[in-house]
Design a protein around this motif. Structure first.
Motif, PDB file in Angstrom:
ATOM      1  N   ALA A   1       0.829  -1.202   0.000  1.00 18.32           N
ATOM      2  CA  ALA A   1       0.000   0.000   0.000  1.00 18.32           C
ATOM      3  C   ALA A   1       0.865   1.253   0.000  1.00 18.32           C
ATOM      4  N   HIS A   2       1.913   1.214   0.782  1.00 20.51           N
ATOM      5  CA  HIS A   2       2.829   2.351   0.889  1.00 20.51           C
ATOM      6  C   HIS A   2       3.511   2.631  -0.450  1.00 20.51           C
ATOM      7  N   CYS A   3       4.025   1.590  -1.041  1.00 22.85           N
ATOM      8  CA  CYS A   3       4.742   1.749  -2.308  1.00 22.85           C
ATOM      9  C   CYS A   3       3.809   2.278  -3.389  1.00 22.85           C
ATOM     10  N   ASP A   4       2.601   1.781  -3.431  1.00 18.15           N
ATOM     11  CA  ASP A   4       1.633   2.252  -4.424  1.00 18.15           C
ATOM     12  C   ASP A   4       1.373   3.752  -4.277  1.00 18.15           C
ATOM     13  N   LEU A   5       1.218   4.192  -3.056  1.00 19.05           N
ATOM     14  CA  LEU A   5       0.923   5.608  -2.854  1.00 19.05           C
ATOM     15  C   LEU A   5       2.119   6.488  -3.208  1.00 19.05           C
ATOM     16  N   ILE A   6       3.315   6.029  -2.877  1.00 22.01           N
ATOM     17  CA  ILE A   6       4.501   6.806  -3.245  1.00 22.01           C
ATOM     18  C   ILE A   6       4.594   6.917  -4.765  1.00 22.01           C
ATOM     19  N   LEU A   7       4.328   5.816  -5.439  1.00 22.34           N
ATOM     20  CA  LEU A   7       4.386   5.860  -6.900  1.00 22.34           C
ATOM     21  C   LEU A   7       3.297   6.754  -7.470  1.00 22.34           C
TER      22      LEU A   7
ATOM     23  N   PHE B   1      -3.853   5.299  23.386  1.00 23.28           N
ATOM     24  CA  PHE B   1      -3.204   6.420  22.709  1.00 23.28           C
ATOM     25  C   PHE B   1      -3.161   6.205  21.197  1.00 23.28           C
ATOM     26  N   ILE B   2      -2.483   5.185  20.768  1.00 18.13           N
ATOM     27  CA  ILE B   2      -2.302   4.955  19.330  1.00 18.13           C
ATOM     28  C   ILE B   2      -3.640   4.755  18.617  1.00 18.13           C
ATOM     29  N   THR B   3      -4.396   3.779  19.094  1.00 19.90           N
ATOM     30  CA  THR B   3      -5.652   3.464  18.419  1.00 19.90           C
ATOM     31  C   THR B   3      -6.591   4.663  18.378  1.00 19.90           C
ATOM     32  N   ARG B   4      -6.685   5.377  19.477  1.00 21.60           N
ATOM     33  CA  ARG B   4      -7.608   6.504  19.513  1.00 21.60           C
ATOM     34  C   ARG B   4      -7.174   7.605  18.548  1.00 21.60           C
ATOM     35  N   GLN B   5      -5.890   7.850  18.466  1.00 20.79           N
ATOM     36  CA  GLN B   5      -5.407   8.836  17.491  1.00 20.79           C
ATOM     37  C   GLN B   5      -5.795   8.426  16.074  1.00 20.79           C
ATOM     38  N   HIS B   6      -5.567   7.155  15.784  1.00 20.53           N
ATOM     39  CA  HIS B   6      -5.874   6.685  14.432  1.00 20.53           C
ATOM     40  C   HIS B   6      -7.365   6.819  14.131  1.00 20.53           C
ATOM     41  N   GLU B   7      -8.177   6.513  15.098  1.00 20.87           N
ATOM     42  CA  GLU B   7      -9.621   6.601  14.872  1.00 20.87           C
ATOM     43  C   GLU B   7     -10.060   8.035  14.594  1.00 20.87           C
ATOM     44  N   ILE B   8      -9.524   8.947  15.364  1.00 15.19           N
ATOM     45  CA  ILE B   8      -9.913  10.345  15.179  1.00 15.19           C
ATOM     46  C   ILE B   8      -9.493  10.840  13.797  1.00 15.19           C
ATOM     47  N   LEU B   9      -8.274  10.486  13.418  1.00 15.96           N
ATOM     48  CA  LEU B   9      -7.831  10.920  12.106  1.00 15.96           C
ATOM     49  C   LEU B   9      -8.660  10.281  11.005  1.00 15.96           C
ATOM     50  N   SER B  10      -9.000   9.040  11.229  1.00 15.56           N
ATOM     51  CA  SER B  10      -9.825   8.343  10.247  1.00 15.56           C
ATOM     52  C   SER B  10     -11.173   9.047  10.073  1.00 15.56           C
ATOM     53  N   ASP B  11     -11.740   9.517  11.172  1.00 15.70           N
ATOM     54  CA  ASP B  11     -12.984  10.289  11.100  1.00 15.70           C
ATOM     55  C   ASP B  11     -12.825  11.503  10.196  1.00 15.70           C
ATOM     56  N   MET B  12     -11.709  12.176  10.351  1.00  7.76           N
ATOM     57  CA  MET B  12     -11.506  13.394   9.552  1.00  7.76           C
ATOM     58  C   MET B  12     -11.426  13.076   8.072  1.00  7.76           C
TER      59      MET B  12
ATOM     60  N   LEU C   1      -5.169   1.864   4.515  1.00  9.15           N
ATOM     61  CA  LEU C   1      -4.007   1.324   5.232  1.00  9.15           C
ATOM     62  C   LEU C   1      -2.752   2.123   4.883  1.00  9.15           C
ATOM     63  N   GLY C   2      -2.550   2.299   3.592  1.00  4.61           N
ATOM     64  CA  GLY C   2      -1.382   3.055   3.160  1.00  4.61           C
ATOM     65  C   GLY C   2      -1.410   4.493   3.649  1.00  4.61           C
ATOM     66  N   LEU C   3      -2.564   5.092   3.550  1.00  2.00           N
ATOM     67  CA  LEU C   3      -2.684   6.498   3.954  1.00  2.00           C
ATOM     68  C   LEU C   3      -2.371   6.683   5.430  1.00  2.00           C
ATOM     69  N   GLU C   4      -2.924   5.804   6.240  1.00  2.00           N
ATOM     70  CA  GLU C   4      -2.681   5.892   7.676  1.00  2.00           C
ATOM     71  C   GLU C   4      -1.184   5.812   7.991  1.00  2.00           C
ATOM     72  N   HIS C   5      -0.532   4.868   7.351  1.00  2.11           N
ATOM     73  CA  HIS C   5       0.903   4.717   7.619  1.00  2.11           C
ATOM     74  C   HIS C   5       1.703   5.887   7.067  1.00  2.11           C
ATOM     75  N   MET C   6       1.222   6.477   5.987  1.00  8.22           N
ATOM     76  CA  MET C   6       1.955   7.616   5.433  1.00  8.22           C
ATOM     77  C   MET C   6       1.698   8.886   6.212  1.00  8.22           C
ATOM     78  N   ILE C   7       0.658   8.892   7.014  1.00  7.26           N
ATOM     79  CA  ILE C   7       0.441  10.052   7.879  1.00  7.26           C
ATOM     80  C   ILE C   7       1.203   9.886   9.192  1.00  7.26           C
ATOM     81  N   PHE C   8       0.999   8.748   9.869  1.00 11.61           N
ATOM     82  CA  PHE C   8       1.629   8.588  11.181  1.00 11.61           C
ATOM     83  C   PHE C   8       3.107   8.209  11.098  1.00 11.61           C
ATOM     84  N   GLY C   9       3.480   7.481  10.056  1.00 11.51           N
ATOM     85  CA  GLY C   9       4.860   7.019   9.942  1.00 11.51           C
ATOM     86  C   GLY C   9       5.893   8.120  10.060  1.00 11.51           C
ATOM     87  N   PRO C  10       5.821   9.127   9.213  1.00 12.48           N
ATOM     88  CA  PRO C  10       6.826  10.187   9.281  1.00 12.48           C
ATOM     89  C   PRO C  10       6.827  10.918  10.623  1.00 12.48           C
TER      90      PRO C  10
END
Lengths: 215, 215
Positions: free
Chosen positions: A196-202, B131-142, B158-167
């Motif tokens: 999923a990550h790679c797809d979005l980066i591309l 902490f983690i789960t609740r943050q993810h849920e709130i962002l998902s709502d937005m 899935l990809g979007l969530e990781h690309m937001i929280f990952g960095p």
DNA sequence: GTCTATACAAGGATAGAC
DNA sequence: GTCTATCCTTGTATAGAC
């Protein structure tokens, strides 16, 4: 108990120690890993460890510095593989980065570096210069090539770098933090996140900015 | 030495201890922080600490669990702020997430959770659920709201969530790992990364997919 | 609720025989 | 190069006076 793929046993004992110690450090943390536990894991006495390493700190340094080159070289080979086009190269790089960061011992060391960063700053320095920086440079090369060839769009480099490495490092960290969960693989699936990550980066990088290989 | 914004001093001593202990744990790690050091930081004797907390582990648990609610509530307020449009809301959320994750004590605890995850799995569980789960849920709502209103495109969640929280998490981790570097702010600038990161996420999400607010 | 004093285990590291 | 034995410090935790 020995079963190395790498031929003869040139530096036998020392490498065994580093290997066992790395596993223990990764599992329990630096401070919580005692020299006694280390000795036991190596099947020797505490005093014998001190024949190979002058201190616990020195042993730890050896553990961290051990794996840089193998990991970096794998990325370099992908960068220099002329049989790949820019996009395939990036996919291969993602593959390698996830494997290195989530599974290899060096890649999993970030929490240990954080734990010891104030006490042993030299380790943090070496980790940064020998591992992090080199990975970033190699990936930067690949993006450059793609932009030069016209396959990739130019996007903000600082942001792009963080959006590539961020999710990977965080996935590795999450899997260490929540290693005790039964649901670990369901919550933090390596393959699923990577794809999923790679797809979005591309999607960000592709010049033809429609939705081509939407999975 | 006391200067709380919150009116009177209802639970004075215990909170002071948690505050001082959190700072020490964050600086030195869990195992490397001794009860003696903790006592000294609180200006009391070791034995007095045991009057407030039955063990080092219990004190640590209190430190970690302390800050969830404040952080989460800040995000909830942004989510529920009806004066913001979807894009402005997301920018505000990035602002808050970076501040929480990089600067607040809870946000900076990830390496500590990793260090103690095998020894005290209950802390990891609480951190994840509280902490983690609740943050993810709130962002998902937005994101949901933005998609529903037509402001955002639907992309792989899935990809979007990781690309937001990952960095964000990785920036925080990097700043802990390399805290001893003189060049820390140059290598890992919070504001610069946040802006670049947010811009790229919006580029992915915006329906009008040209390059609108390129900085 | 804080103190002094102490119990008892474990930590890292060294000495010296083999 | 590995062992046994030991040194000394520090760790967590408790007892009991004030």
């Amino acid at each position: 108990m020995r079963n190395d793929a790498s031929g003869a046993s040139a530096v036998p004992r020392r490498d065994e120690i580093v290997r066992a110690a790395t596993a223990l450090f990764l599992e329990k943390g630096y401070a919580a890993t005692s020299m006694s536990a280390l000795a036991q894991a190596c099947g020797m006495q505490k005093a014998s460890l001190y024949h190979h390493f002058p201190s616990k700190e020195a042993l730890f340094v050896a553990c961290v510095n051990d794996g840089y080159d193998v990991a970096v070289r794998e990325l370099e080979q992908i960068r220099d593989d002329r049989t790949l086009d820019d996009e395939a190269r990036l996919r291969r790089a993602f593959d390698a980065l996830y494997r290195i960061t989530v599974e290899s011992t060096v890649g999993r060391m970030s929490p240990l570096i954080a734990e010891t960063s104030r006490q042993i700053p030299s380790v943090a320095r070496a980790f940064h210069d020998g591992f992090i920086t080199r990975q970033h440079e190699i990936l930067s090369d690949m993006i450059d090539a793609g932009v030069a060839s016209g396959a990739f769009r130019e996007v903000d480099r600082l942001g792009l770098e963080h959006m590539i490495f961020g999710p990977i490092v965080t996935l590795s960290l999450s899997r260490e933090m929540f290693a005790s969960f039964d649901s670990l693989d369901a919550l933090y699936p390596v393959d699923g996140v990577r794809e999923a990550h790679c797809d979005l980066i591309l999607k960000l990088l592709r010049v033809s900015s429609d939705e081509p290989t939407e999975r």
